[in-house]
Design an enzyme around this catalytic site. Structure first.
Site, PDB file in Angstrom:
ATOM      1  N   TRP A  72      31.062 -44.858 -89.380  1.00  0.00           N
ATOM      2  CA  TRP A  72      30.752 -46.112 -88.690  1.00  0.00           C
ATOM      3  C   TRP A  72      29.812 -46.990 -89.499  1.00  0.00           C
ATOM      4  O   TRP A  72      30.017 -48.211 -89.589  1.00  0.00           O
ATOM      5  CB  TRP A  72      30.211 -45.842 -87.283  1.00  0.00           C
ATOM      6  CG  TRP A  72      31.281 -45.293 -86.397  1.00  0.00           C
ATOM      7  CD1 TRP A  72      31.329 -44.035 -85.859  1.00  0.00           C
ATOM      8  CD2 TRP A  72      32.496 -45.950 -86.001  1.00  0.00           C
ATOM      9  NE1 TRP A  72      32.495 -43.883 -85.146  1.00  0.00           N
ATOM     10  CE2 TRP A  72      33.226 -45.028 -85.211  1.00  0.00           C
ATOM     11  CE3 TRP A  72      33.049 -47.211 -86.227  1.00  0.00           C
ATOM     12  CZ2 TRP A  72      34.465 -45.341 -84.647  1.00  0.00           C
ATOM     13  CZ3 TRP A  72      34.281 -47.520 -85.667  1.00  0.00           C
ATOM     14  CH2 TRP A  72      34.971 -46.601 -84.896  1.00  0.00           C
ATOM     15  N   ASP A  97      22.777 -49.375 -85.055  1.00  0.00           N
ATOM     16  CA  ASP A  97      23.925 -49.155 -84.187  1.00  0.00           C
ATOM     17  C   ASP A  97      23.631 -47.914 -83.340  1.00  0.00           C
ATOM     18  O   ASP A  97      23.620 -46.796 -83.857  1.00  0.00           O
ATOM     19  CB  ASP A  97      25.178 -48.952 -85.055  1.00  0.00           C
ATOM     20  CG  ASP A  97      26.419 -48.599 -84.237  1.00  0.00           C
ATOM     21  OD1 ASP A  97      26.323 -48.482 -83.009  1.00  0.00           O
ATOM     22  OD2 ASP A  97      27.489 -48.438 -84.860  1.00  0.00           O
ATOM     23  N   LYS A 155      30.416 -45.259 -74.187  1.00  0.00           N
ATOM     24  CA  LYS A 155      30.065 -43.854 -74.397  1.00  0.00           C
ATOM     25  C   LYS A 155      28.969 -43.430 -73.417  1.00  0.00           C
ATOM     26  O   LYS A 155      29.202 -42.640 -72.531  1.00  0.00           O
ATOM     27  CB  LYS A 155      29.637 -43.627 -75.837  1.00  0.00           C
ATOM     28  CG  LYS A 155      30.790 -43.945 -76.797  1.00  0.00           C
ATOM     29  CD  LYS A 155      30.314 -44.205 -78.174  1.00  0.00           C
ATOM     30  CE  LYS A 155      31.359 -44.901 -79.025  1.00  0.00           C
ATOM     31  NZ  LYS A 155      32.664 -44.253 -79.046  1.00  0.00           N
TER      32      LYS A 155
HETATM   33  N1  PLP Z   1      29.694 -47.611 -83.789  1.00  0.00           N
HETATM   34  C1  PLP Z   1      29.791 -46.341 -83.362  1.00  0.00           C
HETATM   35  C2  PLP Z   1      28.644 -45.408 -83.599  1.00  0.00           C
HETATM   36  C3  PLP Z   1      30.942 -45.904 -82.714  1.00  0.00           C
HETATM   37  O1  PLP Z   1      31.043 -44.635 -82.288  1.00  0.00           O
HETATM   38  C4  PLP Z   1      32.006 -46.815 -82.503  1.00  0.00           C
HETATM   39  C5  PLP Z   1      33.234 -46.409 -81.803  1.00  0.00           C
HETATM   40  O2  PLP Z   1      33.467 -45.290 -81.467  1.00  0.00           O
HETATM   41  C6  PLP Z   1      31.872 -48.120 -82.975  1.00  0.00           C
HETATM   42  C7  PLP Z   1      30.694 -48.486 -83.605  1.00  0.00           C
HETATM   43  C8  PLP Z   1      32.962 -49.114 -82.815  1.00  0.00           C
HETATM   44  O3  PLP Z   1      32.983 -49.530 -81.512  1.00  0.00           O
HETATM   45  P1  PLP Z   1      34.155 -50.422 -80.892  1.00  0.00           P
HETATM   46  O4  PLP Z   1      35.377 -49.575 -80.862  1.00  0.00           O
HETATM   47  O5  PLP Z   1      33.609 -50.768 -79.551  1.00  0.00           O
HETATM   48  O6  PLP Z   1      34.330 -51.605 -81.761  1.00  0.00           O
END
Ligand code: PLP
Length: 369
Positions: free
Chosen positions: A106, A175, A199
């Site tokens: 991520w 994040d 989540k």
């Molecule tokens: N950041 C993290 C730590 C994630 O686990 C995720 C998705 O699982 C995201 C970002 C991306 O999120 P989204 O699918 O809402 O764009």
């Protein structure tokens, strides 16, 4: 459920507290005697104002958010923020450079996206596998960076920071999509915290952004209006139609966390639940393995392989099939890494983690060679 236990270990969208779903179900057709569903309320109505203001207030209480921080409820998910962060913050300093700490998929994706909008400095070379966090003394931080970015919990690889990176005054962006409200954080150490809801704090559709006020107002002229922190904060996240129902569900989750005993209770539960699984892995004499260094194992997403030195994929497949039949759902590892992953977010109860460990113990006893 005919005596059958269903337990949802999904990595996201993930389990919500039963009480939240029951509450939402009860007033699905008629929200607090308005005669309409929350889904049917204007985002400019007094009823919806109450919902969004209450959600914000409850979050501020739960995280002790200082007054010089704004809370935004945006769309576009975590991925939207991979773009919004550089679009809003690269311009904080003339060099338009940002430091990225990449310890999993991520943060790597966020860094890749940021390259479109400025210069990205990876503070250590790209790792061959994401199973550890390089020692901060080896990081090559740039004092001229506009911000330093990291992901507090790498959902796919199960790597979680147990500390807040030190940045010597450079704004820190985090994040927290997969561990927000599962542990205490000192918000004042951050420039920006963002998190998708699906989540730990609600259903997909809304993305939380907590931002220090002095970092607002530096957006690039090409920043889309819906991602512009200044415009969104100036309009209390109501510049355009926000994801109203997701904001409502998020507020119910905040209430539920408060009722359970706040972040303190979530934190203690996270330690209890994840220790149950990690202890079993540790004591399984190599039957189960966790590839992640002990020092940075995630309390939210526990990645597990069966067999060593090479994983036994046939046995993992059998594990997942038997788990599903027994009612332990969505335990499959992310498609990019394989294996098994148990996600133990706030809504997963301690007794549910205990049941998983019992199932894993029995599976091990039946299949140990
Ligand atoms: N950041 C993290 C730590 C994630 O686990 C995720 C998705 O699982 C995201 C970002 C991306 O999120 P989204 O699918 O809402 O764009």
């Amino acid at each position: 459920q005919n005596g059958r236990r269903i337990i949802n270990f999904s990595a996201g969208p993930a389990k919500l507290p039963e009480a939240v779903l029951e509450h939402a179900q009860k007033e699905l057709l008629n929200h607090q005697d308005t005669g309409v569903s929350v889904m049917e309320l204007s985002h400019r109505s007094a009823d919806f104002s109450r919902i969004i203001n209450r959600s914000e207030k409850c979050l501020r209480d739960l995280l002790n958010i200082p007054d010089n921080y704004k809370v935004l409820f945006l769309q576009g998910g975590g991925t939207g923020q991979f773009s919004a962060v550089p679009l809003n913050l690269m311009g904080l300093k003339p060099g338009k450079t940002a430091d990225y700490i990449c310890c999993g998929s991520w943060s790597a994706k966020a860094a890749q996206e940021a390259e479109k909008f400025g210069k990205v400095n990876l503070v250590f070379p790209k790792m061959k596998k994401y199973t550890s966090i390089p020692d901060p003394s080896t990081w090559n931080l740039n004092p001229e960076a506009s911000y330093v970015y990291y992901c507090a919990n790498e959902t796919i690889h199960g790597v979680e920071f147990q500390y807040v990176p030190e940045t010597n005054g450079v704004p820190l962006v985090c994040d927290m999509s997969s561990n927000i409200l599962s542990r205490h954080v000192d918000v004042s150490k951050y420039g920006v915290i963002f998190a998708g809801a699906q989540k730990n704090i609600g259903c997909a559709g809304v993305t939380l952004v907590i931002i220090r006020e002095d970092l607002i107002g530096f957006a690039s002229e090409v920043c889309p209006v819906i991602f512009d922190y200044k415009i969104q904060s100036g309009n209390n996240s109501l510049y355009n139609t926000p994801p109203t129902y997701s904001i409502y569900i998020m507020g119910l989750v905040f209430d539920w966390i408060q009722e359970q005993g706040g972040v303190d209770r979530m934190d203690k539960n996270a330690v209890t639940k994840s220790s149950l699984v990690y202890d079993l892995v540790r004591n399984s004499q190599g039957f189960y393995n966790c590839p992640v260094d002990e020092s940075c194992r995630s309390r939210m997403n526990v990645p597990i392989r069966i067999g060593s030195p090479e994983p036994d994929e046939a046995l993992e497949k059998q594990f997942l099939e038997e788990a599903t039949k027994a009612g332990y759902l969505q335990l499959k590892g992310h498609r990019s890494v394989g294996g098994i992953r148990a996600s133990l977010y706030n809504a997963v109860r301690v007794d549910e983690a205990q049941h998983l460990v019992e199932f894993m113990t029995q599976f091990m006893e039946r299949n140990r060679k």
